[in-house]
Write an enzyme that holds these catalytic residues in place. Structure first.
Site, mmCIF file in Angstrom:
data_model
loop_
_atom_site.group_PDB
_atom_site.id
_atom_site.type_symbol
_atom_site.label_atom_id
_atom_site.label_comp_id
_atom_site.label_asym_id
_atom_site.label_seq_id
_atom_site.Cartn_x
_atom_site.Cartn_y
_atom_site.Cartn_z
ATOM 1 N N GLY A 1 0.713 -1.448 -0.003
ATOM 2 C CA GLY A 1 0.049 -0.142 0.018
ATOM 3 C C GLY A 1 0.906 1.162 0.034
ATOM 4 O O GLY A 1 2.230 1.187 0.071
ATOM 5 N N ASP A 2 0.189 2.221 -0.170
ATOM 6 C CA ASP A 2 0.970 3.645 -0.223
ATOM 7 C C ASP A 2 2.182 3.740 -1.055
ATOM 8 O O ASP A 2 2.862 4.308 -0.934
ATOM 9 C CB ASP A 2 1.330 4.086 1.134
ATOM 10 C CG ASP A 2 0.243 3.888 2.095
ATOM 11 O OD1 ASP A 2 -0.736 4.549 1.883
ATOM 12 O OD2 ASP A 2 0.370 3.293 3.138
ATOM 13 N N LYS B 1 -0.217 5.050 -5.904
ATOM 14 C CA LYS B 1 -1.202 4.901 -6.664
ATOM 15 C C LYS B 1 -2.048 6.275 -7.273
ATOM 16 O O LYS B 1 -2.299 6.550 -8.395
ATOM 17 C CB LYS B 1 -2.322 3.908 -6.307
ATOM 18 C CG LYS B 1 -1.840 2.513 -6.106
ATOM 19 C CD LYS B 1 -2.854 1.588 -5.617
ATOM 20 C CE LYS B 1 -3.351 2.000 -4.236
ATOM 21 N NZ LYS B 1 -2.411 1.799 -3.167
ATOM 22 N N HIS C 1 -5.039 8.521 0.432
ATOM 23 C CA HIS C 1 -4.443 8.993 -0.727
ATOM 24 C C HIS C 1 -4.201 10.694 -0.014
ATOM 25 O O HIS C 1 -5.138 11.049 0.391
ATOM 26 C CB HIS C 1 -4.819 9.192 -1.943
ATOM 27 C CG HIS C 1 -6.151 8.061 -2.089
ATOM 28 N ND1 HIS C 1 -5.861 6.697 -2.341
ATOM 29 C CD2 HIS C 1 -7.390 8.182 -1.898
ATOM 30 C CE1 HIS C 1 -6.929 6.005 -2.528
ATOM 31 N NE2 HIS C 1 -7.973 6.970 -2.366
ATOM 32 N N THR D 1 -6.377 0.014 10.837
ATOM 33 C CA THR D 1 -6.916 1.464 10.816
ATOM 34 C C THR D 1 -7.742 2.169 11.806
ATOM 35 O O THR D 1 -7.855 3.268 11.844
ATOM 36 C CB THR D 1 -7.015 1.881 9.335
ATOM 37 O OG1 THR D 1 -8.150 1.279 8.722
ATOM 38 C CG2 THR D 1 -5.791 1.345 8.584
ATOM 39 N N GLN E 1 -5.156 -0.146 -0.974
ATOM 40 C CA GLN E 1 -4.382 -0.892 -0.323
ATOM 41 C C GLN E 1 -3.277 -1.448 -1.118
ATOM 42 O O GLN E 1 -3.015 -0.809 -2.142
ATOM 43 C CB GLN E 1 -5.102 -2.163 0.427
ATOM 44 C CG GLN E 1 -5.649 -1.768 1.486
ATOM 45 C CD GLN E 1 -7.207 -0.993 1.143
ATOM 46 O OE1 GLN E 1 -8.085 -1.154 0.185
ATOM 47 N NE2 GLN E 1 -7.586 0.149 2.181
ATOM 48 N N VAL F 1 -4.090 8.202 7.030
ATOM 49 C CA VAL F 1 -5.099 7.883 7.907
ATOM 50 C C VAL F 1 -5.023 7.787 9.111
ATOM 51 O O VAL F 1 -5.350 8.512 10.087
ATOM 52 C CB VAL F 1 -6.038 6.473 7.358
ATOM 53 C CG1 VAL F 1 -6.993 6.160 8.262
ATOM 54 C CG2 VAL F 1 -6.265 6.388 5.832
ATOM 55 N N ARG G 1 0.675 7.164 11.478
ATOM 56 C CA ARG G 1 1.619 6.488 11.861
ATOM 57 C C ARG G 1 2.838 6.512 11.185
ATOM 58 O O ARG G 1 2.704 6.600 9.842
ATOM 59 C CB ARG G 1 1.203 4.856 12.276
ATOM 60 C CG ARG G 1 0.251 4.549 13.357
ATOM 61 C CD ARG G 1 -0.188 3.186 13.197
ATOM 62 N NE ARG G 1 -0.802 2.814 12.299
ATOM 63 C CZ ARG G 1 -1.399 1.553 11.651
ATOM 64 N NH1 ARG G 1 -1.454 0.677 12.634
ATOM 65 N NH2 ARG G 1 -2.465 1.376 10.981
ATOM 66 N N ASP H 1 13.515 9.079 -7.670
ATOM 67 C CA ASP H 1 14.406 10.153 -6.922
ATOM 68 C C ASP H 1 15.092 9.765 -5.797
ATOM 69 O O ASP H 1 15.928 10.390 -5.307
ATOM 70 C CB ASP H 1 13.499 11.474 -6.918
ATOM 71 C CG ASP H 1 12.461 11.287 -6.120
ATOM 72 O OD1 ASP H 1 11.523 10.583 -6.520
ATOM 73 O OD2 ASP H 1 12.089 12.009 -5.174
HETATM 74 P P1 IMP Z 1 -7.595 -2.633 8.310
HETATM 75 O O1 IMP Z 1 -7.902 -2.619 6.872
HETATM 76 O O2 IMP Z 1 -8.238 -1.592 8.978
HETATM 77 O O3 IMP Z 1 -8.448 -3.990 8.923
HETATM 78 O O4 IMP Z 1 -6.137 -2.896 8.568
HETATM 79 C C1 IMP Z 1 -5.469 -4.249 8.572
HETATM 80 C C2 IMP Z 1 -4.060 -3.801 8.067
HETATM 81 O O5 IMP Z 1 -3.994 -3.306 6.752
HETATM 82 C C3 IMP Z 1 -3.329 -3.043 8.887
HETATM 83 O O6 IMP Z 1 -2.004 -3.370 9.118
HETATM 84 C C4 IMP Z 1 -3.393 -1.760 8.436
HETATM 85 O O7 IMP Z 1 -2.381 -0.633 8.520
HETATM 86 C C5 IMP Z 1 -2.991 -2.146 6.831
HETATM 87 N N1 IMP Z 1 -3.920 -1.183 5.890
HETATM 88 C C6 IMP Z 1 -5.183 -1.042 5.677
HETATM 89 N N2 IMP Z 1 -5.602 -0.056 4.689
HETATM 90 C C7 IMP Z 1 -4.281 0.328 4.183
HETATM 91 C C8 IMP Z 1 -3.850 1.259 3.303
HETATM 92 O O8 IMP Z 1 -4.576 1.817 2.503
HETATM 93 N N3 IMP Z 1 -2.699 1.457 3.080
HETATM 94 C C9 IMP Z 1 -1.568 1.073 3.941
HETATM 95 N N4 IMP Z 1 -1.899 0.054 4.653
HETATM 96 C C10 IMP Z 1 -3.193 -0.247 4.989
HETATM 97 MG MG MG Z 2 -2.362 5.114 1.592
#
Ligand code: IMP
Ligand code: MG
Length: 333
Positions: A12-13, A16, A43, A124, A176, A250, A253, A283
């Site tokens: 994730g992150d 995108k 995002h 989250t 994600q 979100v 952290r 970069d």
């Molecule tokens: P949940 O989706 O809130 O249940 O979180 C489950 C795991 O997925 C945790 O480790 C979150 O930090 C991670 N997670 C959920 N959505 C994202 C996202 O959009 N980006 C990065 N990590 C995510």
């Molecule tokens: Mg993100």
């Protein structure tokens, strides 16, 4: 006419949102529709001087020519949605599939109050897991049950397929990343649904035969928030030395940072059916590439990285992001 899926290849992150924004401005889709879990996604989008943490609306909203949709597979938090519609002033072009499941206050309470989810998994806290449980138990509300959502309701599947029939371009936006897929990720340290390209198509009610390209976005230095294994993680000191710390949109952290994971990239590309790879943060590999917009401006160090990544992924790298601005990108599609 083309239907493109854009998904994250690591945890994730990956950036995108920026890739979606660029592809949208270039390809001019009539619809940009979101798949993925729900408002756990974040995002960071910069509009003028302001920075927004967008969680419900497709990050492609920066392209004004598209209708913005949320596919039926996605969980909707009506409070988050309303706030974003007002903030971004997109009331006239946001549409929610009538069958989207609704996140309620009690789901957020359950997510935050559950030791396993909040501490062990590091969720989250946005209620997504418990809301998906309610959906599977068939007790969840749907978007069509809420008076305040009536004006946004649509059949996203029908709208998207009709647009494709008319020869228009469509972008299906994932959220994600591959590594936190419920089916393919590092279970149990995962989110509450699959996150791969097939799921994003299914979330939007688009059949596999209608997809023309799958763009998988990889970060040169992958990151992970929350708990769970991270094979190529570096120490905090190493990331400080490189000057590449990051914080979540979100949860705010600090993100864990790692070096390129070729094995994961290959597996992720395989499951996603990657046809085009995008690399963000080049970069960070060589600061001399910052802001480059043409392939000829890439340094040997960056080219070496890209050649290695291409070998790992098994698909051509045709999009290379060279900085945070939407225009800081090389596109050789
Ligand atoms: P949940 O989706 O809130 O249940 O979180 C489950 C795991 O997925 C945790 O480790 C979150 O930090 C991670 N997670 C959920 N959505 C994202 C996202 O959009 N980006 C990065 N990590 C995510
Ligand atoms: Mg993100």
């Amino acid at each position: 006419m083309s239907c493109i899926i854009i998904v994250g290849g690591f945890f994730g992150d990956e950036g995108k949102g920026k890739i979606v924004a660029h592809v949208a401005h270039k390809d001019k889709p009539s619809i940009i529709s979101r798949g993925g879990v729900g408002p756990n996604a974040g995002h960071t989008v910069t509009v003028g001087e302001k920075e927004y943490g967008i969680r419900m609306i497709p990050s492609g909203f920066v392209y004004p020519g598209a209708r913005l949709m949320v596919g039926s597979g996605v969980l909707v938090d009506p409070n988050v949605l309303k706030k974003e519609i007002d903030q971004l002033d997109v009331d006239d072009r946001v549409f929610i599939d009538k069958r989207c499941s609704i996140i309620e206050e009690e789901h957020i309470k359950q997510d935050k109050g559950n030791e396993h989810l909040s501490k062990t998994i590091g969720s989250t806290g946005t209620g997504c897991g418990p809301a998906n449980v309610a959906r599977v138990n068939r007790v969840a509300k749907q978007a069509k049950d809420l008076p305040e959502l009536q004006k946004y309701l649509i059949d996203a599947s029908y709208e998207i397929n009709s647009a494709l029939d008319r020869g228009e371009n469509v972008i299906l936006e994932g959220t994600q990343g591959f590594g936190i897929s419920l089916y393919f990720g590092t279970y149990p340290f995962v989110t509450s649904k699959d996150t791969s390209a097939s799921q994003i198509a299914a979330d939007n009610g688009v059949g596999p035969t209608r997809i023309d390209d799958v763009i998988v976005v990889f970060k040169a230095y992958p990151t992970r928030v929350g708990e769970g294994p991270f094979g190529t993680e570096m120490t905090r000191e190493e990331s400080m030395d490189l000057g590449i710390q990051e914080f979540g949109t979100v949860t705010h952290r600090e993100r864990r940072i790692g070096v390129w994971d070729g094995e994961m990239a290959r597996y992720s590309a395989m499951v996603n059916g990657c046809t085009i790879a995008a690399i963000t943060g080049i970069d960070h590999v060589d600061p001399a590439c910052f802001g480059a917009t043409d392939y000829s401006q890439l340094t040997e160090k960056a080219l070496e990285f890209i050649r290695k990544a291409e070998k790992d992924i098994g698909a051509p790298v045709k999009l290379i992001s060279t900085g945070p601005e939407m225009t800081q990108i090389i596109d050789i599609r």
